[in-house]
Write a protein that holds these residues in place. Sequence first.
Motif, PDB file in Angstrom:
ATOM      1  N   GLU A   1       0.814  -1.226   0.000  1.00 48.61           N
ATOM      2  CA  GLU A   1       0.000   0.000   0.000  1.00 48.61           C
ATOM      3  C   GLU A   1       0.841   1.267   0.000  1.00 48.61           C
TER       4      GLU A   1
ATOM      5  N   ARG B   1       1.002   3.334  -3.238  1.00 51.88           N
ATOM      6  CA  ARG B   1      -0.212   3.916  -3.795  1.00 51.88           C
ATOM      7  C   ARG B   1      -0.236   5.433  -3.592  1.00 51.88           C
TER       8      ARG B   1
ATOM      9  N   SER C   1      -3.219   6.948  -2.936  1.00 55.14           N
ATOM     10  CA  SER C   1      -4.275   7.218  -1.965  1.00 55.14           C
ATOM     11  C   SER C   1      -4.787   5.896  -1.404  1.00 55.14           C
ATOM     12  N   ILE C   2      -5.480   5.991  -0.269  1.00 55.05           N
ATOM     13  CA  ILE C   2      -6.037   4.819   0.377  1.00 55.05           C
ATOM     14  C   ILE C   2      -7.253   5.261   1.192  1.00 55.05           C
ATOM     15  N   SER C   3      -8.254   4.410   1.310  1.00 58.52           N
ATOM     16  CA  SER C   3      -9.481   4.779   2.017  1.00 58.52           C
ATOM     17  C   SER C   3      -9.400   4.372   3.489  1.00 58.52           C
TER      18      SER C   3
ATOM     19  N   GLU D   1     -10.100   0.670   4.072  1.00 57.05           N
ATOM     20  CA  GLU D   1      -8.934  -0.194   3.868  1.00 57.05           C
ATOM     21  C   GLU D   1      -7.997  -0.140   5.068  1.00 57.05           C
ATOM     22  N   LEU D   2      -7.912   1.027   5.701  1.00 58.83           N
ATOM     23  CA  LEU D   2      -7.005   1.186   6.841  1.00 58.83           C
ATOM     24  C   LEU D   2      -7.524   0.507   8.096  1.00 58.83           C
TER      25      LEU D   2
ATOM     26  N   TRP E   1       1.995   1.491  11.307  1.00 59.55           N
ATOM     27  CA  TRP E   1       1.053   2.248  10.504  1.00 59.55           C
ATOM     28  C   TRP E   1       0.526   3.390  11.369  1.00 59.55           C
TER      29      TRP E   1
ATOM     30  N   VAL F   1       0.735   8.420   2.366  1.00 58.31           N
ATOM     31  CA  VAL F   1      -0.284   8.133   1.354  1.00 58.31           C
ATOM     32  C   VAL F   1      -1.555   8.889   1.738  1.00 58.31           C
TER      33      VAL F   1
ATOM     34  N   VAL G   1      -5.240   9.962   2.392  1.00 59.10           N
ATOM     35  CA  VAL G   1      -6.504   9.274   2.672  1.00 59.10           C
ATOM     36  C   VAL G   1      -7.551   9.824   1.707  1.00 59.10           C
ATOM     37  N   SER G   2      -8.195   8.933   0.972  1.00 56.27           N
ATOM     38  CA  SER G   2      -9.022   9.346  -0.169  1.00 56.27           C
ATOM     39  C   SER G   2     -10.454   9.735   0.185  1.00 56.27           C
TER      40      SER G   2
END
Length: 280
Positions: free
Chosen positions: A173, A176, A178-180, A183-184, A230, A250, A252-253
């Motif tokens: 990850e 990437r 972005s990440i939601s 997902e986290l 994390w 990254v 957060v989207s």
Amino acid sequence: MIEMRLLEILSAFAEEGTQAAAAEKLHISQPTLSSSMRKLEEEIGAPLFERTKNRMVLNENGRAAAEYAGRILREEAAMRQHIQEMERRKHTVSFALCSHSPVAKMTMIASQAFPDMQLNTVFCTETEEMVQGLADHLYTFILTESPVLDERTYGFPCYTERLVALIPEDQPEANRTSISLDELKEHQMLFFCNGGAWERYIRRKLKDGEFIPQTNFADYCSLINILPVWAFGSDTQVAALSVPPGHKAVLVSDEDAHLDYWCSCLKEKKKEADVLRSFL
């Protein structure tokens, strides 16, 4: 006009009860204290003491004079403190911030906007308290997460801060853009909890077991710097402190994963606000 020093000596005598104790408190000799009291009686035009061979005590006049002296000395001290504080504020720009994360950014901007002024920042989570601080001239500016609706103030949008995930660089990850938040949730996220806007957001979005709160910022930074954990951070935090070793930032989207900061001041400080705004 009665000298303030004579009132100090009278007040000390009234508090201590004896010439020896009062003289010791004031770091003067007993003869100096006695002569000062005689001078005060001359200035007032009335006896203040009952004197015997080995003792001197306040009479009715003296007790009344000592009470007045105490009030005068307290007022003089309050005046001195108030004037000194007024002078200090002329050379200080004070910020009240709703979150700790803007400290570095706002300090840098304020240093550029007001290079000859001292800077002071405090953390405050209550908007009403911050606005009252403006009215009381405790703060020059306040930074809130929404516009301040008070007719005494002038405000403008300051900047937007976005939530980021600090991900160990050996994780897929980390590469990437972005990440939601959903997902986290699969990972326990380290997070600095300071009672501010970001803490309220995280607690609203995640369950307690989905993040690990840290109440000490130094401990939070140390853990991220030495362990492949994390963690949550912000883009302004990353810009000010850089990405921790072994991590990648990254974005957060989630659409609402941001804070829109507003800067406000009293209307009489609009000129200073416009200077600050020019450096944003």
